[in-house]
Design a protein around this motif. Structure first.
Motif, PDB file in Angstrom:
ATOM      1  N   GLN A   1     -15.931 -11.116  19.907  1.00  0.00           N
ATOM      2  CA  GLN A   1     -16.675 -10.412  18.859  1.00  0.00           C
ATOM      3  C   GLN A   1     -16.148  -8.994  18.682  1.00  0.00           C
ATOM      4  O   GLN A   1     -15.984  -8.517  17.547  1.00  0.00           O
ATOM      5  N   GLU A   2     -15.883  -8.320  19.780  1.00  0.00           N
ATOM      6  CA  GLU A   2     -15.383  -6.942  19.723  1.00  0.00           C
ATOM      7  C   GLU A   2     -14.026  -6.883  19.024  1.00  0.00           C
ATOM      8  O   GLU A   2     -13.776  -5.980  18.205  1.00  0.00           O
ATOM      9  N   ILE A   3     -13.139  -7.815  19.330  1.00  0.00           N
ATOM     10  CA  ILE A   3     -11.808  -7.818  18.717  1.00  0.00           C
ATOM     11  C   ILE A   3     -11.915  -7.958  17.202  1.00  0.00           C
ATOM     12  O   ILE A   3     -11.345  -7.170  16.434  1.00  0.00           O
ATOM     13  N   LEU A   4     -12.638  -8.972  16.752  1.00  0.00           N
ATOM     14  CA  LEU A   4     -12.712  -9.223  15.313  1.00  0.00           C
ATOM     15  C   LEU A   4     -13.467  -8.127  14.576  1.00  0.00           C
ATOM     16  O   LEU A   4     -13.109  -7.762  13.450  1.00  0.00           O
ATOM     17  N   LYS A   5     -14.505  -7.579  15.187  1.00  0.00           N
ATOM     18  CA  LYS A   5     -15.228  -6.473  14.540  1.00  0.00           C
ATOM     19  C   LYS A   5     -14.318  -5.260  14.362  1.00  0.00           C
ATOM     20  O   LYS A   5     -14.404  -4.554  13.352  1.00  0.00           O
ATOM     21  N   ALA A   6     -13.448  -5.016  15.347  1.00  0.00           N
ATOM     22  CA  ALA A   6     -12.540  -3.872  15.250  1.00  0.00           C
ATOM     23  C   ALA A   6     -11.557  -4.020  14.092  1.00  0.00           C
ATOM     24  O   ALA A   6     -11.021  -3.028  13.597  1.00  0.00           O
ATOM     25  N   PHE A   7     -11.327  -5.270  13.653  1.00  0.00           N
ATOM     26  CA  PHE A   7     -10.459  -5.525  12.499  1.00  0.00           C
ATOM     27  C   PHE A   7     -11.258  -5.695  11.211  1.00  0.00           C
ATOM     28  O   PHE A   7     -10.690  -6.025  10.176  1.00  0.00           O
ATOM     29  N   GLY A   8     -12.569  -5.493  11.284  1.00  0.00           N
ATOM     30  CA  GLY A   8     -13.376  -5.494  10.068  1.00  0.00           C
ATOM     31  C   GLY A   8     -13.995  -6.823   9.698  1.00  0.00           C
ATOM     32  O   GLY A   8     -14.371  -7.023   8.540  1.00  0.00           O
ATOM     33  N   VAL A   9     -14.124  -7.742  10.660  1.00  0.00           N
ATOM     34  CA  VAL A   9     -14.730  -9.053  10.381  1.00  0.00           C
ATOM     35  C   VAL A   9     -16.233  -8.984  10.634  1.00  0.00           C
ATOM     36  O   VAL A   9     -16.677  -8.538  11.692  1.00  0.00           O
TER      37      VAL A   9
ATOM     38  N   HIS B   1      -5.637  -8.298   9.710  1.00  0.00           N
ATOM     39  CA  HIS B   1      -4.488  -7.477  10.097  1.00  0.00           C
ATOM     40  C   HIS B   1      -3.534  -7.289   8.919  1.00  0.00           C
ATOM     41  O   HIS B   1      -3.049  -6.176   8.670  1.00  0.00           O
ATOM     42  N   GLY B   2      -3.265  -8.371   8.185  1.00  0.00           N
ATOM     43  CA  GLY B   2      -2.369  -8.271   7.037  1.00  0.00           C
ATOM     44  C   GLY B   2      -2.898  -7.317   5.985  1.00  0.00           C
ATOM     45  O   GLY B   2      -2.144  -6.520   5.412  1.00  0.00           O
ATOM     46  N   LEU B   3      -4.203  -7.387   5.725  1.00  0.00           N
ATOM     47  CA  LEU B   3      -4.799  -6.473   4.745  1.00  0.00           C
ATOM     48  C   LEU B   3      -4.736  -5.031   5.244  1.00  0.00           C
ATOM     49  O   LEU B   3      -4.447  -4.109   4.473  1.00  0.00           O
ATOM     50  N   THR B   4      -5.012  -4.831   6.527  1.00  0.00           N
ATOM     51  CA  THR B   4      -4.943  -3.481   7.095  1.00  0.00           C
ATOM     52  C   THR B   4      -3.535  -2.925   6.979  1.00  0.00           C
ATOM     53  O   THR B   4      -3.340  -1.751   6.651  1.00  0.00           O
ATOM     54  N   ASN B   5      -2.544  -3.759   7.221  1.00  0.00           N
ATOM     55  CA  ASN B   5      -1.148  -3.324   7.133  1.00  0.00           C
ATOM     56  C   ASN B   5      -0.784  -2.884   5.720  1.00  0.00           C
ATOM     57  O   ASN B   5       0.105  -2.045   5.530  1.00  0.00           O
ATOM     58  N   LEU B   6      -1.484  -3.434   4.729  1.00  0.00           N
ATOM     59  CA  LEU B   6      -1.257  -3.058   3.329  1.00  0.00           C
ATOM     60  C   LEU B   6      -2.148  -1.893   2.886  1.00  0.00           C
ATOM     61  O   LEU B   6      -2.191  -1.569   1.702  1.00  0.00           O
ATOM     62  N   LYS B   7      -2.863  -1.304   3.850  1.00  0.00           N
ATOM     63  CA  LYS B   7      -3.834  -0.240   3.580  1.00  0.00           C
ATOM     64  C   LYS B   7      -4.980  -0.746   2.710  1.00  0.00           C
ATOM     65  O   LYS B   7      -5.551  -0.007   1.908  1.00  0.00           O
ATOM     66  N   LEU B   8      -5.304  -2.026   2.871  1.00  0.00           N
ATOM     67  CA  LEU B   8      -6.415  -2.655   2.144  1.00  0.00           C
ATOM     68  C   LEU B   8      -7.419  -3.251   3.127  1.00  0.00           C
ATOM     69  O   LEU B   8      -8.093  -4.239   2.834  1.00  0.00           O
ATOM     70  N   GLY B   9      -7.498  -2.668   4.305  1.00  0.00           N
ATOM     71  CA  GLY B   9      -8.299  -3.246   5.371  1.00  0.00           C
ATOM     72  C   GLY B   9      -9.770  -3.376   5.052  1.00  0.00           C
ATOM     73  O   GLY B   9     -10.330  -2.574   4.305  1.00  0.00           O
ATOM     74  N   PRO B  10     -10.422  -4.394   5.615  1.00  0.00           N
ATOM     75  CA  PRO B  10     -11.868  -4.564   5.433  1.00  0.00           C
ATOM     76  C   PRO B  10     -12.626  -3.337   5.923  1.00  0.00           C
ATOM     77  O   PRO B  10     -12.221  -2.681   6.886  1.00  0.00           O
ATOM     78  N   SER B  11     -13.707  -3.026   5.241  1.00  0.00           N
ATOM     79  CA  SER B  11     -14.601  -1.922   5.601  1.00  0.00           C
ATOM     80  C   SER B  11     -13.916  -0.561   5.544  1.00  0.00           C
ATOM     81  O   SER B  11     -14.340   0.387   6.199  1.00  0.00           O
ATOM     82  N   THR B  12     -12.853  -0.464   4.747  1.00  0.00           N
ATOM     83  CA  THR B  12     -12.212   0.831   4.489  1.00  0.00           C
ATOM     84  C   THR B  12     -12.107   1.005   2.979  1.00  0.00           C
ATOM     85  O   THR B  12     -12.053   0.022   2.231  1.00  0.00           O
ATOM     86  N   GLY B  13     -12.087   2.238   2.510  1.00  0.00           N
ATOM     87  CA  GLY B  13     -11.958   2.483   1.077  1.00  0.00           C
ATOM     88  C   GLY B  13     -13.041   1.819   0.253  1.00  0.00           C
ATOM     89  O   GLY B  13     -12.769   1.268  -0.817  1.00  0.00           O
ATOM     90  N   ASN B  14     -14.261   1.811   0.772  1.00  0.00           N
ATOM     91  CA  ASN B  14     -15.421   1.195   0.099  1.00  0.00           C
ATOM     92  C   ASN B  14     -15.327  -0.321  -0.023  1.00  0.00           C
ATOM     93  O   ASN B  14     -16.066  -0.937  -0.794  1.00  0.00           O
ATOM     94  N   ARG B  15     -14.401  -0.928   0.737  1.00  0.00           N
ATOM     95  CA  ARG B  15     -14.322  -2.392   0.758  1.00  0.00           C
ATOM     96  C   ARG B  15     -15.313  -2.936   1.787  1.00  0.00           C
ATOM     97  O   ARG B  15     -15.551  -2.308   2.823  1.00  0.00           O
ATOM     98  N   PRO B  16     -15.868  -4.126   1.524  1.00  0.00           N
ATOM     99  CA  PRO B  16     -16.851  -4.691   2.462  1.00  0.00           C
ATOM    100  C   PRO B  16     -16.189  -5.263   3.708  1.00  0.00           C
ATOM    101  O   PRO B  16     -14.964  -5.426   3.760  1.00  0.00           O
ATOM    102  N   LEU B  17     -16.997  -5.576   4.706  1.00  0.00           N
ATOM    103  CA  LEU B  17     -16.516  -6.311   5.859  1.00  0.00           C
ATOM    104  C   LEU B  17     -16.005  -7.677   5.423  1.00  0.00           C
ATOM    105  O   LEU B  17     -16.430  -8.210   4.387  1.00  0.00           O
ATOM    106  N   MET B  18     -15.117  -8.253   6.185  1.00  0.00           N
ATOM    107  CA  MET B  18     -14.487  -9.516   5.806  1.00  0.00           C
ATOM    108  C   MET B  18     -15.316 -10.703   6.275  1.00  0.00           C
ATOM    109  O   MET B  18     -15.840 -10.716   7.394  1.00  0.00           O
ATOM    110  N   ALA B  19     -15.429 -11.714   5.425  1.00  0.00           N
ATOM    111  CA  ALA B  19     -16.100 -12.968   5.757  1.00  0.00           C
ATOM    112  C   ALA B  19     -15.096 -14.112   5.663  1.00  0.00           C
ATOM    113  O   ALA B  19     -13.984 -13.937   5.147  1.00  0.00           O
ATOM    114  N   HIS B  20     -15.482 -15.272   6.147  1.00  0.00           N
ATOM    115  CA  HIS B  20     -14.547 -16.404   6.137  1.00  0.00           C
ATOM    116  C   HIS B  20     -14.144 -16.791   4.727  1.00  0.00           C
ATOM    117  O   HIS B  20     -13.056 -17.326   4.509  1.00  0.00           O
ATOM    118  N   THR B  21     -15.009 -16.526   3.743  1.00  0.00           N
ATOM    119  CA  THR B  21     -14.694 -16.871   2.355  1.00  0.00           C
ATOM    120  C   THR B  21     -13.565 -16.016   1.789  1.00  0.00           C
ATOM    121  O   THR B  21     -12.996 -16.361   0.744  1.00  0.00           O
TER     122      THR B  21
END
Length: 314
Positions: free
Chosen positions: A142-150, A220-240
């Motif tokens: 849980q900690e790992i995935l939350k740190a990546f914005g899931v 991780h791929g989105l973060t690498n593109l500077k489009l990471g979940p929960s950054t820049g007013n983007r929501p947390l990531m879901a499976h959808t």
């Protein structure tokens, strides 16, 4: 060998082991005692396989941020803490396990990625997650995935694995069951591990690992593109948010392969949109990889019974 290659190879060997008659009770005292001990050994290996994959895959991703414009402050605060403070905790624990004569050199090398974390995102510490104790627990995943914005990580693993046809009712509960079966088997000769439980464990290990990997790799791929979940007013990531492309074998003697895009919404996706029919699996995977990469879609290769046998992250 990559974390995924090691996982699939090990699961294949464990699956072959389960077919061996030596693991089946036959109401013969000596035989059944041997069978019981063999099953205990496989219970330990099943958990170790899952644990190793999660640690190794997370480490691979921590060493693969490649965007030169990505900065440390682009990472979520939880990931910043993990790759610095969390890494120090992991290093401190692992240092105790090193031979005394190797500790100084090992420590200097292990600390280098922590010291350069704010300036070298291509080499973040592999000790950042799940290294401060001997075994992983459910909270580590849980900690790992939350740190990546899931968002709500265990729920997302459960729902995503269901879309792949390998889901369990509750991935977190299944992880705990495999973990406890491993603990009992490793510490008590009288542990009673049933053959059907082992078969279920291997299915659950695959479900948890593929769900975990597709989620963290996409984040991780989105973060690498500077489009990471929960950054820049983007929501947390879901499976959808994870889109899927399937490579499946066509019914019939010709053994042709279809590349099909999953049709949402889940939890009842269909595979009725074929993008291409190709004569062999290699051609199908090549086309799927090319199509998916440009669209940030994950590729899942299904076997003859529509179970995942491989996957490719964009």
């Amino acid at each position: 060998m990559s974390a995924k290659e090691s996982l699939l190879a090990t699961l294949g060997v464990l699956g072959d082991c389960l077919k061996d008659g030596a693991l089946i009770d036959k109401n013969l005292t000596d035989h059944d005692l041997r069978a019981s001990m063999l099953r205990q050994g496989l219970a330990v290996l099943a958990f170790a396989t899952m644990e190793s994959f999660i640690r190794e895959r997370t480490g691979e991703l921590l060493r693969s941020f490649s965007n030169p414009l990505l900065t440390f402050t682009d990472l979520l605060p939880a990931l910043q803490r993990a790759t610095t403070l969390g890494a120090l905790e992991g290093i401190r624990f692992r240092l105790k396990l090193r031979p005394v004569q190797e500790r100084v050199n090992w420590l200097v090398g292990a600390l280098a990625p922590v010291a350069s974390a704010t300036s070298n995102l291509a080499q973040l510490s592999t000790h950042s997650f799940g290294q401060a104790a001997s075994n992983l627990i459910e909270d580590d995943i849980q900690e790992i995935l939350k740190a990546f914005g899931v968002k709500d990580p265990w729920k997302q693993i459960t729902e995503l694995s269901r879309r792949l046809g390998v889901g369990t009712l509750d991935s977190r509960s299944e992880f705990i069951a495999i973990k406890e079966r491993r603990h009992d088997s490793a510490h008590a000769l009288s542990a009673n591990v049933l053959h059907p439980d082992l078969e279920g464990s291997l299915r659950s290990v695959l479900a948890i690992c593929i769900g975990f990997d597709l989620l963290i790799s996409h984040a991780h791929g989105l973060t690498n593109l500077k489009l990471g979940p929960s950054t820049g007013n983007r929501p947390l990531m879901a499976h959808t948010d994870v889109k899927l492309l399937f490579v499946t074998q066509q019914p019939g003697p010709a053994k042709r392969f279809a590349v099909r895009k999953e049709q949402l919404p889940p939890p009842a996706p269909t595979l009725n949109k074929s993008l291409r029919i190709l004569p062999d699996v290699s051609s199908a995977i090549t086309f799927a990889r090319s199509y998916a990469s440009a669209r940030r879609i994950q590729v899942v290769v299904l076997d003859g019974i529509s179970a995942p046998r491989d996957w490719i992250n964009w």
